[in-house]
Design a protein around this motif. Sequence first.
Motif, PDB file in Angstrom:
ATOM      1  N   UNK A  69      -4.255  -3.652  -8.981  1.00 20.14           N
ATOM      2  CA  UNK A  69      -2.829  -3.370  -9.161  1.00 20.14           C
ATOM      3  C   UNK A  69      -1.972  -4.250  -8.251  1.00 20.14           C
ATOM      4  N   UNK A  70      -2.578  -4.782  -7.190  1.00 20.97           N
ATOM      5  CA  UNK A  70      -1.847  -5.720  -6.335  1.00 20.97           C
ATOM      6  C   UNK A  70      -1.469  -6.985  -7.104  1.00 20.97           C
ATOM      7  N   UNK A  71      -2.304  -7.373  -8.048  1.00 17.42           N
ATOM      8  CA  UNK A  71      -2.011  -8.571  -8.841  1.00 17.42           C
ATOM      9  C   UNK A  71      -0.824  -8.312  -9.756  1.00 17.42           C
ATOM     10  N   UNK A  72      -0.876  -7.205 -10.493  1.00 13.32           N
ATOM     11  CA  UNK A  72       0.215  -6.913 -11.432  1.00 13.32           C
ATOM     12  C   UNK A  72       1.504  -6.581 -10.706  1.00 13.32           C
ATOM     13  N   UNK A  73       1.405  -6.134  -9.443  1.00 16.08           N
ATOM     14  CA  UNK A  73       2.599  -5.825  -8.653  1.00 16.08           C
ATOM     15  C   UNK A  73       3.079  -7.015  -7.828  1.00 16.08           C
ATOM     16  N   UNK A  74       2.421  -8.158  -8.001  1.00 16.39           N
ATOM     17  CA  UNK A  74       2.817  -9.410  -7.348  1.00 16.39           C
ATOM     18  C   UNK A  74       2.641  -9.386  -5.826  1.00 16.39           C
ATOM     19  N   UNK A 122       7.584  12.312   5.277  1.00 20.23           N
ATOM     20  CA  UNK A 122       7.938  10.982   4.792  1.00 20.23           C
ATOM     21  C   UNK A 122       7.304  10.778   3.421  1.00 20.23           C
ATOM     22  N   UNK A 123       7.860   9.880   2.628  1.00 17.49           N
ATOM     23  CA  UNK A 123       7.261   9.530   1.347  1.00 17.49           C
ATOM     24  C   UNK A 123       6.295   8.373   1.549  1.00 17.49           C
ATOM     25  N   UNK A 124       5.309   8.268   0.672  1.00 16.15           N
ATOM     26  CA  UNK A 124       4.337   7.186   0.801  1.00 16.15           C
ATOM     27  C   UNK A 124       3.867   6.763  -0.578  1.00 16.15           C
ATOM     28  N   UNK A 125       3.727   5.461  -0.733  1.00 14.94           N
ATOM     29  CA  UNK A 125       3.222   4.878  -1.974  1.00 14.94           C
ATOM     30  C   UNK A 125       2.187   3.830  -1.606  1.00 14.94           C
ATOM     31  N   UNK A 126       1.091   3.790  -2.347  1.00  7.93           N
ATOM     32  CA  UNK A 126       0.017   2.849  -2.050  1.00  7.93           C
ATOM     33  C   UNK A 126      -0.376   2.116  -3.327  1.00  7.93           C
ATOM     34  N   UNK A 127      -0.415   0.790  -3.258  1.00  2.46           N
ATOM     35  CA  UNK A 127      -0.854  -0.054  -4.365  1.00  2.46           C
ATOM     36  C   UNK A 127      -2.240  -0.577  -4.008  1.00  2.46           C
ATOM     37  N   UNK A 128      -3.213  -0.373  -4.897  1.00  2.00           N
ATOM     38  CA  UNK A 128      -4.616  -0.613  -4.556  1.00  2.00           C
ATOM     39  C   UNK A 128      -5.285  -1.554  -5.552  1.00  2.00           C
ATOM     40  N   UNK A 129      -6.212  -2.354  -5.044  1.00  2.00           N
ATOM     41  CA  UNK A 129      -7.088  -3.158  -5.886  1.00  2.00           C
ATOM     42  C   UNK A 129      -6.349  -4.126  -6.787  1.00  2.00           C
ATOM     43  N   UNK A 145      -7.610   3.885   6.636  1.00  2.00           N
ATOM     44  CA  UNK A 145      -6.297   3.571   7.199  1.00  2.00           C
ATOM     45  C   UNK A 145      -5.199   4.181   6.336  1.00  2.00           C
ATOM     46  N   UNK A 146      -5.387   4.151   5.037  1.00  2.00           N
ATOM     47  CA  UNK A 146      -4.446   4.818   4.135  1.00  2.00           C
ATOM     48  C   UNK A 146      -4.397   6.324   4.423  1.00  2.00           C
ATOM     49  N   UNK A 198     -14.650  -2.667  -0.385  1.00  2.00           N
ATOM     50  CA  UNK A 198     -13.588  -1.690  -0.107  1.00  2.00           C
ATOM     51  C   UNK A 198     -12.254  -2.312  -0.508  1.00  2.00           C
ATOM     52  N   UNK A 199     -11.626  -1.724  -1.507  1.00  2.00           N
ATOM     53  CA  UNK A 199     -10.479  -2.351  -2.167  1.00  2.00           C
ATOM     54  C   UNK A 199      -9.319  -2.566  -1.208  1.00  2.00           C
ATOM     55  N   UNK A 200      -8.657  -3.721  -1.314  1.00  2.00           N
ATOM     56  CA  UNK A 200      -7.445  -3.951  -0.531  1.00  2.00           C
ATOM     57  C   UNK A 200      -6.313  -3.080  -1.041  1.00  2.00           C
ATOM     58  N   UNK A 201      -5.288  -2.915  -0.221  1.00  2.00           N
ATOM     59  CA  UNK A 201      -4.158  -2.082  -0.635  1.00  2.00           C
ATOM     60  C   UNK A 201      -2.925  -2.409   0.204  1.00  2.00           C
ATOM     61  N   UNK A 202      -1.781  -2.029  -0.323  1.00  2.00           N
ATOM     62  CA  UNK A 202      -0.521  -2.125   0.415  1.00  2.00           C
ATOM     63  C   UNK A 202       0.026  -0.718   0.579  1.00  2.00           C
ATOM     64  N   UNK A 203       0.183  -0.291   1.826  1.00  2.00           N
ATOM     65  CA  UNK A 203       0.692   1.036   2.169  1.00  2.00           C
ATOM     66  C   UNK A 203       2.184   0.914   2.445  1.00  2.00           C
ATOM     67  N   UNK A 204       2.973   1.773   1.818  1.00  2.00           N
ATOM     68  CA  UNK A 204       4.436   1.698   1.915  1.00  2.00           C
ATOM     69  C   UNK A 204       4.965   3.104   2.193  1.00  2.00           C
ATOM     70  N   UNK A 205       5.418   3.346   3.418  1.00  2.00           N
ATOM     71  CA  UNK A 205       5.905   4.667   3.838  1.00  2.00           C
ATOM     72  C   UNK A 205       7.388   4.578   4.157  1.00  2.00           C
TER      73      UNK A 205
END
Length: 459
Positions: free
Chosen positions: A189-194, A180-187, A167-168, A207-214
């Motif tokens: 790193x979601x904890x340290x990024x709150x 477009x710009x895109x940033x993804x926080x994975x695994x 999906x990423x 399969x690691x969770x992630x937050x996709x930010x476009x």
Amino acid sequence: MPLAFADPSDAAIPVDVIESDGVDTVLEALSSEAQAWAKAQDFNGSLGQVLCLPDAKGGIARVLVGYGTAARRARDRFHMGAAVQKLPAGTYDIASGLHGDELEEAALAWLLAGYSYDRYSKPSKPAPRLVAPEDVDAGRIAIIANGEALTRELINTPPSDMGPAELEEAARALASEHEASINVITGDDLITSNFPMIHTVGRASSRAPRLIDMRWGDTGPQLTLVGKGVCFDTGGLNIKPGSSMGLMKKDMGGAATVLGLAHMIMALDLPLRLRVLIPAVENSIDGSAFRPQDILTSRKGLTVEINNTDAEGRLVLADALTLSDEDDPALVISMATLTGAARVAVGADISPFYTDNDDHADALAKAARKVADPVWRMPFYEPYEAMIEPGIADLDNAPKGGFAGSITAALFLRRFVESPYMHFDIYGWQPTAAPSRPRGGVGMGARAVLEALPEMLKL
């Protein structure tokens, strides 16, 4: 392969679209041979009826398409798609019978009828192609059709090939296409990024969770789209029975829909700033899976008692919605295959939506009627707020009792948004084939939102 209109220089077979009460007038203008053929085939203009008139060489000289009555057409949409399925490969031109919004819908229906999911099978036979009618915005229609095709393709792809990473990849490909710009926080790193609840829901999967930010666009009001990206949902420790797990590849339908809508917005170069947030996870089971009776602390600081691990979509959306609020958008729209209660309420065709803004609701309802993308407003019914307040924590992710499940889920999400907010509880699946909608993944609400955005955002 992109959905596209035929080259206008191609020789095209004319198509006449005929209402039931106009058949005699049309037939009288034909040659005696054509009239005899039409009568022999019992052509009466009923909805979806197709008659190919032969030429002297055995080819097709002209096509008559029945358009029935207005009352019959009101029972469904994309009627031209049914006719397309009955035509042989070739190039066609709608010569008469449709105008305005009906002609635009027919052109879109024709393109969408050309979509098929054949990643794992032999390609289907070539679809009949349409020369773009002169009186429609062909470029816009093709963009909308391809946004819808992207949504369908993502939903239809099985979870073996559509996990959080894939999906990423799809989001990155779309970002690259539109610069477009895109940033993804994975695994972890979601904890340290709150983003604690996104991590908690996805941590049991291999399969690691992630937050996709476009992000896209530099000027205009900001629109933030948030899509539920649960790529497969076992139900977690409250595991689903097999009969309920069979369609869970579509549980990322919200993410697929906002990506399709994002394509439409960017390709049409709408004068706004777009942000797309997708929490992408797999709700799976191992020793680290979250449990019933756990209490989670969200990004916003609100605590959530877990009373059902199968109500995970609202948890990952909550963290993403909190983030969406942090840069003061003009409008936040979430789309999610969130509750079975929504399907019980309105069925598979209609997209129920929630908003506190009457003007936005009116604009969306008007747009939905124009573009044949049915929606229905549901209430943020405040007397039900107590149902999502368990006492031991700020919120309950799965209120007991089974009543008003879609409403209580929407109220839960609203707790995490201060900006103007609209939520869609969609199905994302066409259970039986219909005109221009084969069985499988389908976009819901995106075309209505696209049409309503100029009024909602004052573009």
